[in-house]
Design a protein around this motif. Structure first.
Motif, mmCIF file in Angstrom:
data_model
loop_
_atom_site.group_PDB
_atom_site.id
_atom_site.type_symbol
_atom_site.label_atom_id
_atom_site.label_comp_id
_atom_site.label_asym_id
_atom_site.label_seq_id
_atom_site.Cartn_x
_atom_site.Cartn_y
_atom_site.Cartn_z
ATOM 1 N N UNK A 28 18.089 -0.124 38.506
ATOM 2 C CA UNK A 28 19.152 -0.924 37.462
ATOM 3 C C UNK A 28 18.558 -1.309 36.272
ATOM 4 N N UNK A 29 18.304 -0.120 35.513
ATOM 5 C CA UNK A 29 17.527 -0.413 34.251
ATOM 6 C C UNK A 29 17.692 -1.583 33.304
ATOM 7 N N UNK A 30 19.053 -1.505 33.106
ATOM 8 C CA UNK A 30 19.345 -2.732 32.055
ATOM 9 C C UNK A 30 19.444 -3.895 32.600
ATOM 10 N N UNK A 31 19.730 -4.199 33.840
ATOM 11 C CA UNK A 31 19.482 -5.612 34.412
ATOM 12 C C UNK A 31 18.032 -5.949 34.277
ATOM 13 N N UNK A 32 17.301 -4.821 34.653
ATOM 14 C CA UNK A 32 15.654 -5.212 34.709
ATOM 15 C C UNK A 32 15.021 -5.571 33.239
ATOM 16 N N UNK A 33 15.526 -4.852 32.484
ATOM 17 C CA UNK A 33 15.088 -4.856 31.037
ATOM 18 C C UNK A 33 15.303 -6.258 30.277
ATOM 19 N N UNK A 73 15.969 -9.106 31.976
ATOM 20 C CA UNK A 73 15.168 -10.078 32.627
ATOM 21 C C UNK A 73 13.778 -10.038 32.267
ATOM 22 N N UNK A 74 12.938 -8.926 31.964
ATOM 23 C CA UNK A 74 11.863 -8.954 31.540
ATOM 24 C C UNK A 74 11.651 -9.263 30.051
ATOM 25 N N UNK A 75 12.687 -8.958 29.246
ATOM 26 C CA UNK A 75 12.594 -9.548 27.846
ATOM 27 C C UNK A 75 12.714 -11.128 28.007
ATOM 28 N N UNK A 135 19.585 -11.492 40.859
ATOM 29 C CA UNK A 135 19.844 -12.860 40.397
ATOM 30 C C UNK A 135 18.526 -13.346 39.626
ATOM 31 N N UNK A 136 18.807 -14.383 39.026
ATOM 32 C CA UNK A 136 17.958 -15.298 38.230
ATOM 33 C C UNK A 136 18.058 -16.561 38.633
ATOM 34 N N UNK A 137 16.796 -17.343 38.294
ATOM 35 C CA UNK A 137 16.579 -18.772 38.752
ATOM 36 C C UNK A 137 16.204 -19.223 36.950
#
Ligand SMILES: Cc1ncc(C[n+]2csc(CCOP(=O)(O)OP(=O)(O)O)c2C)c(N)n1
Ligand code: SF4
Ligand SMILES: [Mg+2]
Length: 302
Positions: free
Chosen positions: A192-197, A199-201, A245-247
Motif C-alpha cells: 500500500x505505497x501511497x498510505x506508506x509514503x 505516513x513516512x512523510x 492506522x496511526x496514533x
C-alpha cells in the motif's frame, strides 16, 4: 573490494539502495518497504540497526545508503540512537557541524528486537522523549536465524520452533507504543505505497519518538512463492488482519477501513505456515477462531 567497485558504489543515485548483490531473498516484503521508506527519508539519515535480516544490507565498511549506518546488539538500537542523537546535537551546539548537515536518527530493527529484546530500550527512549524514528519491519519471526517464532508471530503459524502452530498471540506493539504517548505511531505495508509514503512523510516532519511498524511478507519464513508477496500484502489489509492506522495527537485513526472484508482464509491458505489448517483436513475451529478475533477487532474500532 576494488577501487573500481568502491567508485561505482559512490556513484549510485542518492535515493536508491543497491539493486544487485544484496543477500536478500527475492520477494522480501521488508526490503520492499525499506526501499519505499528510504525514498521518502532521503540521504540525511543515520540508521541504527539491530541484528536481523536487514543487517545483511551493510557489509563493513559499506552500506547501500548515502547516509550512515551503525550496527548494534538486538536489545540496544534505541540506546544507540540516543548516543548518536546526543553526539549530533553536541556537534551542532559547538559549531563543529553546520545545522544543515544534521541527520535524522532512524532505528531499523525486525520484530524480534522491536516486540521483544529491544522493548525496554525503546520504552526508556520514549520516556526521555528522544527525537528519533523507529522502523520495525515485522516479518513475524526471527528470520535471520532460521524462522524461530517471536512475540510478533501470529497464533497457529508454523515456525521452526512451533511445529504444531504457535500457541501464543501476536503482541500488540502499536498499542504498547501508543500507551507511552509518543509523537506518532503508524502501521504500514509495502503493498500500500501511497498510505506508506503519506505516513513516512508525516513522521519525517515531526520531532520526538516516532514508530512505523511495517508488516513484511516473508516468502522464506511464511513459505510461499516470492511472486505472491504483493498479493499477500494486499490480502493482509483486505481481510482486516493488518489494520492500517496511526496514533497522532492522542487518538488512533484507521487510514483504511476494509468495509467488505475478505475471509481470513483467503490470506491464510496462500501461506505454507498455515497449511496445517487446511491439510490433511480443514481445521474449521481454528480458522473460525482467527476470523472471530479479526471480526471482534473491527467491531470494536469502527
Ligand atoms: C541477544 C541476541 N540473541 C540472539 C541473537 C541472534 N540473532 C541475530 S539476528 C536474530 C533474529 C532477529 O529477529 P528479528 O529482529 O525479527 O529480525 P529478522 O531476522 O526477522 O530480520 C537473532 C536471534 C543476537 N544477535 N543477539
Ligand atoms: S528471511 Fe524473509 S525478511 Fe529475511 S531476507 Fe528473506 S524474505 Fe526478507
Ligand atoms: Mg523478524
Amino acid at each position: 573490494m576494488t577501487e573500481e567497485r568502491i567508485r561505482r558504489m559512490k556513484d549510485l543515485p542518492s535515493t536508491h539502495l543497491l539493486g544487485s548483490g544484496t543477500p536478500m531473498c527475492s520477494g522480501c516484503g521488508a526490503l520492499e518497504a525499506l526501499h519505499q521508506i528510504y525514498d521518502v527519508l532521503g540521504e540525511k539519515t543515520v540508521f541504527v540497526n539491530a541484528a536481523g535480516c536487514m543487517t545483511l544490507l551493510s557489509v563493513y565498511p559499506f552500506t547501500p545508503f548515502r547516509g550512515s549506518w551503525l550496527y548494534t546488539a538486538m536489545a540496544s538500537a534505541p540506546a544507540g540512537a540516543q548516543g548518536v542523537r546526543d553526539a549530533l546535537d553536541i556537534l551542532v551546539q559547538r559549531k563543529r557541524m553546520p545545522p544543515e548537515d544534521d541527520l535524522d536518527v532512524v532505528v531499523l530493527t525486525g520484530d524480534g528486537s522491536a516486540y521483544g529484546m529491544g522493548m525496554s530500550a525503546a520504552s526508556g527512549a520514549m520516556d526521555r522523549n528522544l527525537d528519533f524514528l523507529y522502523i520495525c519491519y515485522d516479518n513475524e519471526g526471527y528470520g535471520n536465524t532460521g524462522q524461530q517464532y517471536s512475540s510478533a508471530t501470529p497464533h497457529a503459524a508454523l515456525t521452526s520452533t512451533s511445529s504444531r502452530g504457535y500457541p501464543g498471540y501476536k503482541k500488540d506493539l502499536f498499542s504498547i507504543w501508543a500507551a507511552h504517548k509518543p509523537a506518532y505511531v503508524a502501521t504500514v505495508i509495502g503493498s500500500e505505497p501511497l498510505d506508506l509514503a503519506r505516513k513516512i512523510e508525516k513522521a519525517r516532519d515531526m520531532q520526538g519518538p516516532r514508530m512505523i511498524i511495517a508488516l513484511s511478507p516473508c516468502p522464506t519464513g511464511w513459505d510461499y512463492d516470492p511472486q505472491e508477496s504483493a498479493t499477500i500484502g494486499k490480502l493482509a489489509v483486505k481481510t482486516g488482519i493488518w489494520p492500517l492506522k496511526e496514533y497522532i495527537d492522542g487518538k488512533v485513526v484507521h487510514t483504511r477501513v476494509p468495509r467488505q472484508r475478505q475471509p481470513v482464509e483467503d490470506y491464510l491458505q496462500l501461506q505454507g505456515r498455515f497449511s496445517h489448517l487446511f491439510q490433511p483436513e480443514r481445521d474449521t475451529t481454528m480458522i473460525a477462531e482467527i476470523q472471530t478475533r479479526v471480526d471482534n477487532y473491527w467491531d470494536e474500532v469502527v
